[in-house]
Write a protein that holds these residues in place. Structure first.
Motif, PDB file in Angstrom:
ATOM      1  N   VAL A 113       6.057 -11.214 -25.040  1.00 30.66           N
ATOM      2  CA  VAL A 113       7.195 -10.864 -24.200  1.00 30.66           C
ATOM      3  C   VAL A 113       7.309  -9.347 -24.069  1.00 30.66           C
ATOM      4  CG1 VAL A 113       9.673 -11.035 -23.944  1.00 30.66           C
ATOM      5  CG2 VAL A 113       8.389 -12.987 -24.781  1.00 30.66           C
ATOM      6  N   ALA A 114       7.180  -8.676 -25.190  1.00 25.98           N
ATOM      7  CA  ALA A 114       7.240  -7.211 -25.156  1.00 25.98           C
ATOM      8  C   ALA A 114       6.088  -6.666 -24.328  1.00 25.98           C
ATOM      9  CB  ALA A 114       7.164  -6.652 -26.571  1.00 25.98           C
ATOM     10  N   ASP A 136       7.964 -13.087  -1.113  1.00 22.97           N
ATOM     11  CA  ASP A 136       8.856 -11.961  -0.835  1.00 22.97           C
ATOM     12  C   ASP A 136       9.386 -11.328  -2.110  1.00 22.97           C
ATOM     13  OD1 ASP A 136       8.504 -12.260   1.823  1.00 22.97           O
ATOM     14  OD2 ASP A 136      10.387 -13.314   2.196  1.00 22.97           O
ATOM     15  N   MET A 178       0.822  -1.192   0.000  1.00 22.00           N
ATOM     16  CA  MET A 178       0.000   0.000   0.000  1.00 22.00           C
ATOM     17  C   MET A 178       0.864   1.253   0.000  1.00 22.00           C
ATOM     18  SD  MET A 178      -3.336  -0.789   0.162  1.00 22.00           S
ATOM     19  CE  MET A 178      -3.002  -2.135  -0.944  1.00 22.00           C
ATOM     20  N   ASN A 205       4.528  -8.144 -21.955  1.00 21.29           N
ATOM     21  CA  ASN A 205       4.798  -8.428 -20.543  1.00 21.29           C
ATOM     22  C   ASN A 205       5.729  -7.390 -19.946  1.00 21.29           C
ATOM     23  OD1 ASN A 205       3.325 -10.707 -20.926  1.00 21.29           O
ATOM     24  ND2 ASN A 205       5.068 -12.091 -20.954  1.00 21.29           N
ATOM     25  N   LEU A 206       6.743  -7.061 -20.703  1.00 26.72           N
ATOM     26  CA  LEU A 206       7.717  -6.106 -20.181  1.00 26.72           C
ATOM     27  C   LEU A 206       7.055  -4.748 -19.947  1.00 26.72           C
ATOM     28  CD1 LEU A 206      10.584  -5.445 -19.396  1.00 26.72           C
ATOM     29  CD2 LEU A 206      11.061  -4.874 -21.772  1.00 26.72           C
ATOM     30  N   ARG A 227       9.202  -4.974  -2.562  1.00 27.94           N
ATOM     31  CA  ARG A 227       8.481  -5.477  -3.719  1.00 27.94           C
ATOM     32  C   ARG A 227       9.259  -5.285  -5.015  1.00 27.94           C
ATOM     33  NH1 ARG A 227       3.739  -8.188  -2.495  1.00 27.94           N
ATOM     34  NH2 ARG A 227       5.391  -9.211  -1.390  1.00 27.94           N
ATOM     35  N   GLY A 286       7.837 -10.986  -4.757  1.00 32.88           N
ATOM     36  CA  GLY A 286       6.816 -10.306  -5.529  1.00 32.88           C
ATOM     37  C   GLY A 286       5.894 -11.183  -6.360  1.00 32.88           C
ATOM     38  N   ASN A 300      14.488 -11.649 -22.302  1.00 35.55           N
ATOM     39  CA  ASN A 300      13.900 -12.342 -23.446  1.00 35.55           C
ATOM     40  C   ASN A 300      13.646 -11.379 -24.597  1.00 35.55           C
ATOM     41  OD1 ASN A 300      13.828 -14.560 -21.818  1.00 35.55           O
ATOM     42  ND2 ASN A 300      11.638 -14.473 -21.430  1.00 35.55           N
ATOM     43  N   LEU A 301      13.141 -10.227 -24.249  1.00 39.04           N
ATOM     44  CA  LEU A 301      12.822  -9.266 -25.300  1.00 39.04           C
ATOM     45  C   LEU A 301      14.098  -8.839 -26.018  1.00 39.04           C
ATOM     46  CD1 LEU A 301      10.756  -7.574 -26.737  1.00 39.04           C
ATOM     47  CD2 LEU A 301      11.087  -5.787 -25.029  1.00 39.04           C
ATOM     48  N   GLN A 355      14.065 -19.233  -9.316  1.00 35.00           N
ATOM     49  CA  GLN A 355      14.596 -18.221 -10.224  1.00 35.00           C
ATOM     50  C   GLN A 355      13.574 -17.891 -11.300  1.00 35.00           C
ATOM     51  OE1 GLN A 355      17.537 -16.584 -10.770  1.00 35.00           O
ATOM     52  NE2 GLN A 355      18.620 -17.244  -8.946  1.00 35.00           N
ATOM     53  N   ALA A 375      11.653 -14.368 -11.662  1.00 39.57           N
ATOM     54  CA  ALA A 375      12.177 -13.536 -12.737  1.00 39.57           C
ATOM     55  C   ALA A 375      11.094 -12.941 -13.616  1.00 39.57           C
ATOM     56  CB  ALA A 375      13.153 -14.331 -13.590  1.00 39.57           C
ATOM     57  N   GLY A 376       9.862 -13.007 -13.146  1.00 44.47           N
ATOM     58  CA  GLY A 376       8.810 -12.303 -13.850  1.00 44.47           C
ATOM     59  C   GLY A 376       8.117 -13.089 -14.937  1.00 44.47           C
ATOM     60  N   HIS A 377       8.297 -14.396 -14.939  1.00 45.93           N
ATOM     61  CA  HIS A 377       7.659 -15.188 -15.974  1.00 45.93           C
ATOM     62  C   HIS A 377       6.178 -15.390 -15.721  1.00 45.93           C
ATOM     63  CE1 HIS A 377      10.290 -16.485 -19.101  1.00 45.93           C
ATOM     64  NE2 HIS A 377      11.268 -16.673 -18.246  1.00 45.93           N
ATOM     65  N   VAL A 430      17.800  -9.918  -9.022  1.00 46.48           N
ATOM     66  CA  VAL A 430      17.518 -11.047  -9.905  1.00 46.48           C
ATOM     67  C   VAL A 430      17.215 -10.482 -11.280  1.00 46.48           C
ATOM     68  CG1 VAL A 430      16.015 -12.998 -10.380  1.00 46.48           C
ATOM     69  CG2 VAL A 430      16.504 -12.372  -8.022  1.00 46.48           C
ATOM     70  N   PRO A 431      17.929 -10.920 -12.294  1.00 42.71           N
ATOM     71  CA  PRO A 431      17.690 -10.377 -13.635  1.00 42.71           C
ATOM     72  C   PRO A 431      16.249 -10.591 -14.059  1.00 42.71           C
ATOM     73  CG  PRO A 431      19.513 -11.964 -13.638  1.00 42.71           C
ATOM     74  CD  PRO A 431      18.929 -11.983 -12.275  1.00 42.71           C
ATOM     75  N   ASN A 432      15.687  -9.628 -14.683  1.00 39.50           N
ATOM     76  CA  ASN A 432      14.331  -9.758 -15.191  1.00 39.50           C
ATOM     77  C   ASN A 432      14.349 -10.523 -16.516  1.00 39.50           C
ATOM     78  OD1 ASN A 432      11.968  -9.321 -16.666  1.00 39.50           O
ATOM     79  ND2 ASN A 432      11.466  -7.550 -15.420  1.00 39.50           N
ATOM     80  N   GLN A 433      13.853 -11.745 -16.420  1.00 47.53           N
ATOM     81  CA  GLN A 433      13.871 -12.620 -17.592  1.00 47.53           C
ATOM     82  C   GLN A 433      13.107 -12.027 -18.759  1.00 47.53           C
ATOM     83  OE1 GLN A 433      15.141 -15.088 -18.904  1.00 47.53           O
ATOM     84  NE2 GLN A 433      16.372 -15.890 -17.237  1.00 47.53           N
ATOM     85  N   VAL A 434      12.003 -11.412 -18.453  1.00 48.51           N
ATOM     86  CA  VAL A 434      11.152 -10.916 -19.519  1.00 48.51           C
ATOM     87  C   VAL A 434      11.902  -9.887 -20.351  1.00 48.51           C
ATOM     88  CG1 VAL A 434       9.011  -9.734 -20.052  1.00 48.51           C
ATOM     89  CG2 VAL A 434       9.077 -11.395 -18.209  1.00 48.51           C
ATOM     90  N   ALA A 435      12.584  -8.997 -19.669  1.00 55.42           N
ATOM     91  CA  ALA A 435      13.362  -7.986 -20.382  1.00 55.42           C
ATOM     92  C   ALA A 435      14.470  -8.663 -21.180  1.00 55.42           C
ATOM     93  CB  ALA A 435      13.961  -7.002 -19.393  1.00 55.42           C
TER      94      ALA A 435
END
Lengths: 340, 340
Positions: free
Chosen positions: B60-61, B149, A1, B63-64, A9, B151, A63-64, B122, B126-128, A56-61
């Motif tokens: 993927v785009a 934790d 909040m 999502n980002l 987060r 997210g 991937n893009l 991981q 990592a946002g998947h 932690v690396p953002n996989q989605v980014a």
DNA sequence: TTTCGATTTGGGAGCGCTCCCAAATCAGCG
DNA sequence: CGCTGATTTGGGAGCGCTCCCAAATCGAAA
């Protein structure tokens, strides 16, 4: 909040880590992907910053940016119900996931219970995965070809019915059926029937074909055929049908252990002794085969190996190897036990 | 290879579609997401251009940009072997996937066979995926809390052993065990043993607890306990142990149908009649329960409903609803058949 | 000290999309 | 015909990363 716990987060980004480590984005990226060309000093600073920020690396980014996802789908063209009942899938899954794990790829399992087909194709085509292993294809399903057309690498487990440019890996179903039937003949049986599997799948077709061919070689009629899908109940029903039409049967080749178990159940209930009155051979060599009384003679197919090989073939394709085989056939092997 | 077929491979982008339709990126985006505020003329042009280019939005785009993926993971904390053997998971999967399909979310199934735990975390962190349903948690596994934790929205199916802020949905295992044991007592049994499930899982613990409590109420001793993990073989072995220590047993409550089947197998082999000599009650009401002879009295837990509810709870959380329950308990119900 | 090649570093551009705001267009009305 | 408010449209900024190229730094040879 509130913004207070935002730090918890919101994951740290490359940029933040870079700032903290006092280096540039690029350097952090190099460390993360352990690429060469980073001084020990810089590397140490980055490692520390990563730890501090729990980055932690953002996989989605990622991937893009790279246009690849490092994940592979195992698509089972069957609903959950069936998938969970059949030990075949368990083996395949084990093989596929072992190979993928070795290659450090993530596996996602997807089943398309009929209607979902569309969503599934969308999902796969939309860049979520690099490739897919498709198993248990029915009929002339155009899905694999469509996927391939939209740029997803696809390998089939089990030969497709439709002509296609998609590669596949399969077990030598025909050879196995041939061996099973010949074995029955070699032990003196002459009136050999078969319980055939679904004729909308390569496995079903090829096992029936093998039996047909063997019977032809032996100069026997090939009319004692009953059809069933791969369930115990259908096996029992098919056995009843077979018996009704051919009361003089002295052997049965069932195109799956599940079918053989059903057949056995029916025979036992009818007071017909196996193998004394009727010899029985199954297909698969699943756990089932050894838990029946009598234990089942069956054709072993290397289920886990099948999964492993298919996954390997997909990975090879993904890594751009050339001149890969369009199809691969794994050997099957007769396992003689007590039912024949 | 050549640039010729590049048009086939390289998916069209928003920008290209926009160019062809003679409008801007934004307008195409609006049409794709059917957002309001687009003139019929523009919309028509865009629709046509989309068809012409066979455009598929790049997830993927998307999502980002949106920071959400519209996909949910079903994480089974168990290896494929077990997963595929147990009808419980099939039911859960059915429930979860039905609910997710209704909400137009993609489901990915993942199992973490021990070592893979790390990769799995991981992947999820990592946002998947937007969220995860975690089922069959063992011991004090910190994985769900860690995911939360980092997210990822998490809901557990089955109560966790460790204290956690993660929500869960469970069946009333305690109530079911209570009912089963009381039922046994009500039919005149006095020496009631139990085959308990794994004590590193809520279900195992609670079912044992229910039996204990019921026995306490009845003023009976609670020493006839044998432990087993949820397999047929372990059930048979446990039955043997129980019998050895308590030859005068006249009833057994097994904490799962699989266990009851094992017990039944052992009893039958020993020439002990069910229910005449020993009454038997299972837990789950899986298909197994109706295929044994005699058919099993058992506690029905609403497996599919459990999956459905957990998924619903996760979706609710994902859509930002407030004041959601931290735990939900679904009722169980005694189903009396022939084994008691 | 100078010079040149190798190593290390930084930052711009771009992946394909969404989101937001400002500009352009359209209608209705006095 | 001008004005106002609603509708429609366009484009910049940004999501978090990788990739590439140019700049900076270093080291050793001359």
């Amino acid at each position: 909040m509130s913004g207070l716990d935002a730090g918890e987060r919101d994951a740290a980004t490359l940029e933040e880590v870079a700032r903290i480590a006092g280096v540039s984005r690029s350097t952090v990226s190099r460390v993360v992907n352990n690429a060469p060309g980073v001084s020990p000093r810089a590397r140490a600073a980055v490692v520390e910053a990563i730890a501090a920020t729990r980055y932690v690396p953002n996989q989605v980014a990622r991937n893009l940016a790279t246009r690849r996802t490092n994940t592979v789908a195992l698509v089972v063209s069957e609903d959950g119900e069936r998938v969970f009942g059949d030990p075949f899938f368990a083996g395949v899954l084990r093989g596929v996931s072992a190979t993928l794990a070795d290659a450090d790829r993530q596996l996602v399992l997807m089943m398309s219970h009929g209607g979902d087909h569309e969503r599934l194709e969308q999902y796969l085509a939309a860049g979520h995965v690099d490739g897919a292993v498709v198993v248990s294809l029915h009929g002339m399903d155009p899905m694999p070809q469509r996927l391939a057309d939209s740029g997803v690498a696809v390998v089939l487990l089990g030969r497709p019915l439709a002509a296609t440019t998609v590669a596949h890996v399969d077990a030598d179903n025909l050879g196995g059926a041939l061996a099973a039937t010949r074995h029955l003949a070699a032990t003196g049986r002459t009136r050999i029937g078969t319980i055939a599997g679904p004729q909308d799948m390569g496995a079903g077709i090829d096992r029936l074909l093998g039996w047909r061919r063997a019977m032809g070689e032996l100069g026997h009629r090939t009319d004692a055929v009953a059809h069933a899908d791969f369930t115990v109940e259908a096996g029992a029903a098919a056995m009843a049908t077979l018996l009704a039409g051919h009361p003089d049967l002295d052997a049965v080749f069932a195109a799956a252990d599940l079918l053989a178990v059903g057949a056995l159940r029916h025979l036992t209930a009818e007071g017909i002794r196996v193998p004394d009155d009727i010899a029985l051979v199954g297909f698969d060599d699943s756990v089932l085969a050894t838990t029946t009384t009598p234990r089942l003679t069956t054709v072993r197919q290397p289920v886990e190996e099948l999964g492993r090989t298919t996954a390997w073939r997909l990975l090879a394709q993904l890594s751009g190897e050339e001149n890969l085989p369009l199809s691969m056939l794994l050997p099957t092997e007769l396992v003689v036990r007590e039912s024949s």
